[in-house]
Write a protein that holds these residues in place. Structure first.
Motif, PDB file in Angstrom:
ATOM      1  N   GLY A  82       0.791  -1.232   0.000  1.00 54.74           N
ATOM      2  CA  GLY A  82       0.000   0.000   0.000  1.00 54.74           C
ATOM      3  C   GLY A  82       0.816   1.271   0.000  1.00 54.74           C
ATOM      4  N   ALA A  83       2.147   1.154   0.206  1.00 54.11           N
ATOM      5  CA  ALA A  83       2.982   2.356   0.243  1.00 54.11           C
ATOM      6  C   ALA A  83       3.086   3.036  -1.116  1.00 54.11           C
ATOM      7  CB  ALA A  83       4.376   2.020   0.775  1.00 54.11           C
ATOM      8  N   ARG A  84       2.679   2.355  -2.189  1.00 57.45           N
ATOM      9  CA  ARG A  84       2.677   3.012  -3.501  1.00 57.45           C
ATOM     10  C   ARG A  84       1.734   4.212  -3.513  1.00 57.45           C
ATOM     11  NH1 ARG A  84       0.631  -1.602  -7.493  1.00 57.45           N
ATOM     12  NH2 ARG A  84       2.106  -2.761  -6.198  1.00 57.45           N
ATOM     13  N   PHE A  85       0.773   4.217  -2.587  1.00 53.43           N
ATOM     14  CA  PHE A  85      -0.162   5.335  -2.518  1.00 53.43           C
ATOM     15  C   PHE A  85       0.299   6.420  -1.548  1.00 53.43           C
ATOM     16  CE2 PHE A  85      -2.741   1.542  -3.583  1.00 53.43           C
ATOM     17  CZ  PHE A  85      -3.095   1.918  -4.872  1.00 53.43           C
ATOM     18  N   GLY A  86       1.477   6.204  -0.914  1.00 54.01           N
ATOM     19  CA  GLY A  86       1.978   7.169   0.052  1.00 54.01           C
ATOM     20  C   GLY A  86       2.205   8.553  -0.503  1.00 54.01           C
ATOM     21  N   PRO A  87       2.940   8.699  -1.617  1.00 58.58           N
ATOM     22  CA  PRO A  87       3.198  10.049  -2.133  1.00 58.58           C
ATOM     23  C   PRO A  87       1.922  10.838  -2.423  1.00 58.58           C
ATOM     24  CG  PRO A  87       4.670   8.482  -3.169  1.00 58.58           C
ATOM     25  CD  PRO A  87       3.682   7.674  -2.377  1.00 58.58           C
ATOM     26  N   ARG A  88       0.939  10.160  -2.979  1.00 60.59           N
ATOM     27  CA  ARG A  88      -0.312  10.853  -3.323  1.00 60.59           C
ATOM     28  C   ARG A  88      -1.008  11.372  -2.068  1.00 60.59           C
ATOM     29  NH1 ARG A  88      -4.204   7.986  -7.572  1.00 60.59           N
ATOM     30  NH2 ARG A  88      -2.295   8.374  -8.737  1.00 60.59           N
ATOM     31  N   GLN A  89      -1.091  10.533  -1.017  1.00 57.34           N
ATOM     32  CA  GLN A  89      -1.794  10.945   0.190  1.00 57.34           C
ATOM     33  C   GLN A  89      -0.996  11.984   0.974  1.00 57.34           C
ATOM     34  OE1 GLN A  89      -4.884   9.895   0.611  1.00 57.34           O
ATOM     35  NE2 GLN A  89      -5.166  11.234   2.392  1.00 57.34           N
ATOM     36  N   ILE A  90       0.315  11.880   0.968  1.00 55.28           N
ATOM     37  CA  ILE A  90       1.131  12.894   1.627  1.00 55.28           C
ATOM     38  C   ILE A  90       0.887  14.256   0.983  1.00 55.28           C
ATOM     39  CG2 ILE A  90       3.512  13.708   1.951  1.00 55.28           C
ATOM     40  CD1 ILE A  90       4.295  10.737   2.320  1.00 55.28           C
ATOM     41  N   ARG A  91       0.816  14.280  -0.335  1.00 58.10           N
ATOM     42  CA  ARG A  91       0.549  15.549  -1.019  1.00 58.10           C
ATOM     43  C   ARG A  91      -0.810  16.117  -0.612  1.00 58.10           C
ATOM     44  NH1 ARG A  91       3.289  12.835  -5.716  1.00 58.10           N
ATOM     45  NH2 ARG A  91       5.124  14.108  -6.218  1.00 58.10           N
ATOM     46  N   VAL A  92      -1.812  15.264  -0.531  1.00 59.63           N
ATOM     47  CA  VAL A  92      -3.144  15.734  -0.141  1.00 59.63           C
ATOM     48  C   VAL A  92      -3.106  16.347   1.252  1.00 59.63           C
ATOM     49  CG1 VAL A  92      -5.476  14.976   0.459  1.00 59.63           C
ATOM     50  CG2 VAL A  92      -4.399  14.146  -1.647  1.00 59.63           C
ATOM     51  N   GLY A 311      -6.070   9.668   8.081  1.00 57.18           N
ATOM     52  CA  GLY A 311      -5.117  10.470   7.320  1.00 57.18           C
ATOM     53  C   GLY A 311      -3.962  11.001   8.141  1.00 57.18           C
ATOM     54  N   ASN A 312      -3.937  10.695   9.441  1.00 55.34           N
ATOM     55  CA  ASN A 312      -2.924  11.295  10.310  1.00 55.34           C
ATOM     56  C   ASN A 312      -1.508  10.813  10.013  1.00 55.34           C
ATOM     57  OD1 ASN A 312      -4.658  12.962  11.675  1.00 55.34           O
ATOM     58  ND2 ASN A 312      -5.016  11.542  13.369  1.00 55.34           N
ATOM     59  N   THR A 313      -1.358   9.569   9.549  1.00 55.19           N
ATOM     60  CA  THR A 313      -0.008   9.094   9.224  1.00 55.19           C
ATOM     61  C   THR A 313       0.576   9.899   8.076  1.00 55.19           C
ATOM     62  OG1 THR A 313      -0.623   6.861   9.953  1.00 55.19           O
ATOM     63  CG2 THR A 313       1.375   7.084   8.624  1.00 55.19           C
ATOM     64  N   ALA A 314      -0.207  10.103   7.036  1.00 52.93           N
ATOM     65  CA  ALA A 314       0.262  10.907   5.906  1.00 52.93           C
ATOM     66  C   ALA A 314       0.463  12.361   6.315  1.00 52.93           C
ATOM     67  CB  ALA A 314      -0.719  10.806   4.741  1.00 52.93           C
ATOM     68  N   LEU A 315      -0.401  12.877   7.175  1.00 56.89           N
ATOM     69  CA  LEU A 315      -0.238  14.244   7.677  1.00 56.89           C
ATOM     70  C   LEU A 315       1.064  14.376   8.456  1.00 56.89           C
ATOM     71  CD1 LEU A 315      -1.378  17.110   8.196  1.00 56.89           C
ATOM     72  CD2 LEU A 315      -2.486  16.165  10.242  1.00 56.89           C
ATOM     73  N   THR A 316       1.358  13.376   9.288  1.00 59.98           N
ATOM     74  CA  THR A 316       2.623  13.378  10.021  1.00 59.98           C
ATOM     75  C   THR A 316       3.792  13.317   9.049  1.00 59.98           C
ATOM     76  OG1 THR A 316       1.588  12.286  11.917  1.00 59.98           O
ATOM     77  CG2 THR A 316       3.985  12.152  11.760  1.00 59.98           C
ATOM     78  N   GLY A 317       3.686  12.460   8.036  1.00 56.88           N
ATOM     79  CA  GLY A 317       4.739  12.375   7.028  1.00 56.88           C
ATOM     80  C   GLY A 317       4.970  13.694   6.327  1.00 56.88           C
ATOM     81  N   ALA A 318       3.888  14.378   5.973  1.00 59.19           N
ATOM     82  CA  ALA A 318       4.011  15.675   5.305  1.00 59.19           C
ATOM     83  C   ALA A 318       4.735  16.681   6.192  1.00 59.19           C
ATOM     84  CB  ALA A 318       2.634  16.197   4.919  1.00 59.19           C
ATOM     85  N   ASN A 319       4.405  16.685   7.469  1.00 62.02           N
ATOM     86  CA  ASN A 319       5.060  17.610   8.397  1.00 62.02           C
ATOM     87  C   ASN A 319       6.527  17.273   8.587  1.00 62.02           C
ATOM     88  OD1 ASN A 319       3.243  19.712  10.058  1.00 62.02           O
ATOM     89  ND2 ASN A 319       1.970  17.995   9.402  1.00 62.02           N
ATOM     90  N   LEU A 320       6.859  15.986   8.633  1.00 61.69           N
ATOM     91  CA  LEU A 320       8.265  15.610   8.776  1.00 61.69           C
ATOM     92  C   LEU A 320       9.060  16.007   7.533  1.00 61.69           C
ATOM     93  CD1 LEU A 320       7.929  12.105  10.510  1.00 61.69           C
ATOM     94  CD2 LEU A 320       8.484  14.306  11.567  1.00 61.69           C
ATOM     95  N   LEU A 321       8.461  15.892   6.359  1.00 66.49           N
ATOM     96  CA  LEU A 321       9.129  16.344   5.137  1.00 66.49           C
ATOM     97  C   LEU A 321       9.350  17.857   5.155  1.00 66.49           C
ATOM     98  CD1 LEU A 321       7.257  14.008   2.692  1.00 66.49           C
ATOM     99  CD2 LEU A 321       9.753  14.235   2.730  1.00 66.49           C
ATOM    100  N   PHE A 322       8.385  18.593   5.663  1.00 65.81           N
ATOM    101  CA  PHE A 322       8.560  20.041   5.807  1.00 65.81           C
ATOM    102  C   PHE A 322       9.711  20.346   6.760  1.00 65.81           C
ATOM    103  CE2 PHE A 322       7.490  24.034   8.076  1.00 65.81           C
ATOM    104  CZ  PHE A 322       7.605  24.920   7.023  1.00 65.81           C
ATOM    105  N   GLU A 323       9.795  19.578   7.859  1.00 62.91           N
ATOM    106  CA  GLU A 323      10.908  19.761   8.791  1.00 62.91           C
ATOM    107  C   GLU A 323      12.241  19.480   8.104  1.00 62.91           C
ATOM    108  OE1 GLU A 323      10.958  20.862  11.906  1.00 62.91           O
ATOM    109  OE2 GLU A 323       8.813  20.923  12.353  1.00 62.91           O
ATOM    110  N   MET A 324      12.259  18.474   7.216  1.00 68.34           N
ATOM    111  CA  MET A 324      13.485  18.182   6.468  1.00 68.34           C
ATOM    112  C   MET A 324      13.868  19.364   5.579  1.00 68.34           C
ATOM    113  SD  MET A 324      12.798  14.214   5.365  1.00 68.34           S
ATOM    114  CE  MET A 324      12.424  12.963   6.603  1.00 68.34           C
ATOM    115  N   LEU A 325      12.893  19.928   4.891  1.00 65.46           N
ATOM    116  CA  LEU A 325      13.156  21.108   4.073  1.00 65.46           C
ATOM    117  C   LEU A 325      13.762  22.220   4.925  1.00 65.46           C
ATOM    118  CD1 LEU A 325      12.831  22.820   1.452  1.00 65.46           C
ATOM    119  CD2 LEU A 325      10.493  23.321   2.220  1.00 65.46           C
TER     120      LEU A 325
END
Length: 334
Positions: A82-92, A311-325
């Motif tokens: 199911g991780a193939r759908f990760g990028p799409r949901q992180i973007r959302v 959606g919280n896992t993807a939301l957390t992922g999005a925030n961690l990516l922002f922290e990386m930036l």
């Protein structure tokens, strides 16, 4: 719109906001220095085509200092797909992100030219071919001097990414945040090919039942520093990260963050959850602790949205990516 209102609010065009600063400085889309996502103060979060943080989409990394890249593959998973759908949901979910980091006062969109360059065109039927495609795509990205910020996808993707990164920078240091060491065996392959500077590798958050009494003996034998989850319980990881910065030194470093490093109570949407993991606060401490490192690439992998309907896992992922930036070498801080 009056000139005064335009000065205060900016002008929204496409996925970019052209902001006019107090001295008339412009930043935004074409014709200006930086890409700035539109603020939800003026543009509804639910509008527009989802890109990472509502940044503009670009075809290539040319002209960018950093780029968000999706690698939607899960054929290297050992448990739930199911991780193939990760990028799409992180973007959302990334539509919730704002322009500034209130905790650190980082201002990435005032200091880094960044955009979303879409996904690698993977082959969902052939993992070896997918690795080739990833490697070739990242060769082009890093050749421009752009720093890739990757949305996975399963952890296999770190191997071909590091092949491309090491071709440019030589063996790199690695900050690996994860519950496991073996998924997709990317880092064993990297050691075998000399892609890592093994004196500058740390693995944080490892835990769970194992196939032997010491599941991490191989890592230690390579010279890696292993920080098991039990060593992280009930404490801040800020002191640990001071030690990691000293270990990494001035050389190039890659940051690889598997969302299953976090306890599944916080991030259930992943393929192989393990109890008693890190907290989101500790995850943020780790990433913020990478400030000052010579980061040449980062990834956030193993978000599998189907296992978290909130959606919280993807939301957390999005925030961690922002922290990386926010911890990239060229980022401005107020």
């Amino acid at each position: 719109m009056s000139s005064a209102l335009r000065h205060l609010h900016g002008l929204f065009t496409g996925h970019c906001l052209v902001l006019l600063g107090p001295r008339g400085a412009r930043r935004g889309c074409s014709g200006s220095e930086f890409n700035v996502p539109p603020s939800a103060e003026f543009v509804a979060r639910v509008s527009g085509i989802p890109t990472m943080a509502k940044l503009p989409y670009r075809e290539t990394a040319e002209g960018l200092q950093a780029a968000f890249v999706g690698v939607p593959i899960d054929t290297g998973t050992s448990n739930r797909p199911g991780a193939r759908f990760g990028p799409r949901q992180i973007r959302v979910e990334s539509a919730m992100l704002r322009a500034y980091n209130s905790g650190t006062r980082a201002a990435p969109y005032e200091s880094v030219v960044v955009a979303d360059i879409g996904d690698v065109n993977v082959n969902v039927y052939d993992l070896k071919d997918t690795c080739r495609r990833i490697r070739e795509a990242y060769r082009k990205i890093v050749a421009t001097g752009c720093i890739p910020l990757t949305m996975g996808g399963d952890h296999t993707i770190a191997y071909p990414i590091l092949q491309a990164v090491a071709e440019k920078y030589g063996p790199v240091g690695l900050v690996h945040v994860d519950a496991h060491i073996g998924h997709g065996t990317p880092f064993r392959r990297c050691v075998e090919e000399g892609l890592l500077d093994c004196r500058r590798v740390v693995q944080i958050g490892l835990r769970g039942s194992g196939y032997s009494a010491d599941s991490y003996e191989w890592s230690r034998s390579q010279g890696f520093r292993v920080v098991q989850a039990e060593e992280c319980w009930h404490k801040s990881l800020t002191p640990l990260m001071a030690e990691v910065r000293a270990q990494m030194g001035d050389g190039p470093v890659y940051l690889s963050f598997d969302i299953d490093a976090l306890d599944p109570g916080f991030a259930p949407g992943t393929g192989t959850p393990e109890i008693a993991g890190l907290t989101p606060i500790q995850g943020v401490e780790i990433i913020r602790g990478c400030r000052g490192l010579n980061l040449v690439g980062c990834d956030l992998v193993e978000v599998s949205p189907a296992y978290d309907t909130t959606g919280n896992t993807a939301l957390t992922g999005a925030n961690l990516l922002f922290e990386m930036l926010c911890v990239l070498p060229m980022v401005k801080y107020y």
